[in-house]
Design an enzyme around this catalytic site. Sequence first.
Site, PDB file in Angstrom:
ATOM      1  N   HIS A 220       0.798  -1.238   0.000  1.00 32.56           N
ATOM      2  CA  HIS A 220       0.000   0.000   0.000  1.00 32.56           C
ATOM      3  C   HIS A 220       0.818   1.270   0.000  1.00 32.56           C
ATOM      4  CE1 HIS A 220      -3.938  -1.896   0.912  1.00 32.56           C
ATOM      5  NE2 HIS A 220      -3.165  -2.830   1.450  1.00 32.56           N
TER       6      HIS A 220
ATOM      7  N   LYS B 225      -8.452  13.768   4.732  1.00 31.11           N
ATOM      8  CA  LYS B 225      -7.553  12.601   4.697  1.00 31.11           C
ATOM      9  C   LYS B 225      -6.520  12.789   5.793  1.00 31.11           C
ATOM     10  CE  LYS B 225      -6.579  13.696   0.303  1.00 31.11           C
ATOM     11  NZ  LYS B 225      -6.852  12.420  -0.316  1.00 31.11           N
ATOM     12  N   ARG B 226      -5.696  11.758   6.051  1.00 26.88           N
ATOM     13  CA  ARG B 226      -4.630  11.950   7.028  1.00 26.88           C
ATOM     14  C   ARG B 226      -3.745  13.136   6.622  1.00 26.88           C
ATOM     15  NH1 ARG B 226      -3.595   7.911  11.087  1.00 26.88           N
ATOM     16  NH2 ARG B 226      -1.811   9.199  11.622  1.00 26.88           N
TER      17      ARG B 226
ATOM     18  N   LYS C 234       0.718  14.487   1.013  1.00 27.05           N
ATOM     19  CA  LYS C 234      -0.663  14.741   0.570  1.00 27.05           C
ATOM     20  C   LYS C 234      -0.898  16.235   0.311  1.00 27.05           C
ATOM     21  CE  LYS C 234      -2.519  10.698   3.050  1.00 27.05           C
ATOM     22  NZ  LYS C 234      -3.264   9.826   2.118  1.00 27.05           N
TER      23      LYS C 234
ATOM     24  N   THR D 185      -8.536   6.486  -1.783  1.00 31.04           N
ATOM     25  CA  THR D 185      -9.883   5.911  -1.858  1.00 31.04           C
ATOM     26  C   THR D 185     -10.900   7.012  -1.582  1.00 31.04           C
ATOM     27  OG1 THR D 185      -9.484   5.159   0.398  1.00 31.04           O
ATOM     28  CG2 THR D 185      -9.420   3.495  -1.333  1.00 31.04           C
TER      29      THR D 185
ATOM     30  N   LYS E 118     -14.756   7.946  -3.106  1.00 35.29           N
ATOM     31  CA  LYS E 118     -15.951   8.248  -2.297  1.00 35.29           C
ATOM     32  C   LYS E 118     -16.558   9.569  -2.751  1.00 35.29           C
ATOM     33  CE  LYS E 118     -13.700   5.666   1.324  1.00 35.29           C
ATOM     34  NZ  LYS E 118     -12.703   5.738   2.387  1.00 35.29           N
TER      35      LYS E 118
END
Length: 796
Positions: free
Chosen positions: A344, A532-533, A538, A640, A644
């Site tokens: 992952h 998100k985290r 990110k 992911t 969504k």
Amino acid sequence: MFKSQAIFQNAYKKKFSEIAGKKYEDGTAWEQYQTLVMLIMEQIKLNWNQTNCNNAVNKKKQVYYFSMEFLIGKLLPYYLTNLGIGEVVQKGLKVLGIDLDILIDQEKDAGLGNGGLGRLAACFLDSMAFMGIPGHGNGIRYQFGLFEQKIVNGFQVEAQEEWLKEGYPWEIKKPEKSVIIKYFGNVDTVNNNGKLTFIHENYESVLAVPYDVPIVSYDSNENINTLRLWCAEPPADRQDYEPSCHQSAISHVLYPDDFSQSGKQLRLEQEYFFVAAGLSSIIQHFKKHNNSIFDLPNKVAVHINDTHPALCVPELMRILIDEEGIDWEDAWDITVNTISYTNHTIMPEALEKWQLHLVRYLLPRISMIIEEIDKRFKQDISSKNLANSELMRNTAIIWDDEIRMANLAVIGSHSVNGVSKLHSEILKNNVQPEFNTIYPHKYNNKTNGISHRRFLMEANPGLAELITQAIGEGWKKNSFELNNLVAYKEDSSFLTRLSEVKFRNKCRLQEYLFKTQGIKINPNAIFDVQVKRIHAYKRQLLNTLKIMDIYNLIKDHSHFTDVQHVFIFGGKAAPGYHYAKTIIKLINALAQKINKDQDLNDQLKVVFVENFNVSIAELIYPAADISEQISTASREASGTGNMKFMFNGAVTLGTPDGANVEIRNKVGDENIEIFGLTSDEVINYYRLGGYNALNEYENNPRLKIVIDQLVNGFFPDIEKEYQIIYNSLLEENDQFFVLKDFNPYIEGFNKLSLHFKKTESWQKTCLTNIAKAGYFSSDRSIKEYNQDIWRVDNTR
Ligand code: 26W
């Protein structure tokens, strides 16, 4: 189940007095909630047992999904929908004077995960149950979940997540299925007429006690799978131990970092704990119903979710050799053919490594086996003339006195997959090219998916209803049917209804944010969302710099738009990840500054949503207009959240990273905004040692202003509060290419903002996103896992 409202009401009243010993009217909301869950448990029990019996009788192959995390969220509202009893229950309770929503509020999110990896595991369990695959989860019943995030003066403050405090009525403790796990001690090697046996002595025991949670999917009541979570207790003969003793500490708390590898011994203990407990119960069950252990790979698939359960490889070897008396070669064939592995992340910081001496000390027999696997692997590649020094270094399991778990996982399994096309290619070609030459047959891709029943059907009932009115109910079971919505692209009344649904969802989120955080936002504004985290890669920072730039333009009077923007952030930072925590503080400082600035006329609002979790996510995705997926290309394995948002009709503003690339291929360039460096470009820059960030700063006046604002008193915070962010960009040469992607990002954002104003065209884009989302259902992912890797016959 509950054929009529009256039947439900009677059953409920009876159950209530049984449990609480009083009349339901006098019960607390918790007691009323607990009663409802117990009643549902009673109803599904028969099918749950039956599923297990059928599996045993039919000797069906079983899939066991080993994962350190399962982010299952709340079960009550989802199971009510899945069992088709939502309406009966809601109306029945109403007559009894009970509000179902208040009962749902009683259930705490099971916070047994950090982020994407844990939620993926939950979606996969859902899809396996839905598709009739006997697929079970195996994990840890952490007493405390990740942590509850509070924002105090703009800072993240972590509180213990006490999800089990009042009890968890969805679980059933199975003490009779407990397993002893052995740590420490030494191994005595005995030579019995040439055959070596290994005796583990002087060990410390921990009792692993399983708690089973039923997995109930939509309209598949007859196939109820199990999530088995292991809890550590002192062994029976050591009940005098303090509850805080070493033994029970093992399942105390979830490791709250989903990024950097940590040398914490406790985490290694946890990894061995659920691996050894899970495998032991699997083998016991297998042996009850099968004659030959050689048949194991035909009847059992063990899937390891990232490397955290990679000790499955040596532990299965240990069971086969030491307990079943099989020789090494046969044991190895069985092991490799039973185990499969998903990677992952390619971030080097997240690749697990354990010090050899720690493993020798904590798990003496396991380390012997790992060393033997390593030795034989090296001999094998040498004998095949594959070896060169680089290959030897990169593929070794043991190197520099460390055990590399990813290499152990690749060598010990028959299938290795990445989680998006791009990530699988990078894994195969850039991260593990040597393994790809040795085992080309092992590598494959399984693009992630999400449960569209959880994140669309349940989370967005308004949209679900609208879709069903248009194309019928088939999409719930076959997500690809969403494609039939394409026919409504020119139907302006449908498009209007679509925007009305979005508006109502935005009002729902508005109410929630006002109630919980006292913030007022305008539902007519563009909701631009990044949840998100919090991680450097990110790039929540890129988003923040964008908002600062817009703010500067408005203040400068050189920019005015008639579309208002609400920028919504959410996500947790690992408690020890100082940089990420500073980003949270920065976002909140910006929110403070912007939200109270009268000059802005409410054109901008910034909100940091506290404690982002599955339940809050279910409110946020349906309300979003823009989905921010802006990771540094090549770094986000899949994402992911992007899927969504897509199912809920939000438009992606993203980099060509992870599954964003596949989303673009599905919706077409005109229905997504992809910007910035490609993964090849980023990887090339990394090879060359980076790019010149200072150059970007010096040659881009608007960018220079925002970067300076981090440190020049623009934010009235303590001195040097954001210096580390400033330094990461200039002194450390911007490892995540924030500055390099700044201009293309602003351009993409402006395009989407302008598009939003053209209401009908925007709605068409939203519709296209929903219509093309079908591929990203976890039903599709699981179907591929089953066809290519597990090969369970799931025909009914
Ligand atoms: C050792 C601590 C630790 C814990 C968890 C390291 C790494 C992890 C995970 C591998 C991190 C994770 O959640 N990865 C995410 O997995 C998702 C599901 O496949 C992907 O969509 C995300 O891109 C990936 O970041």
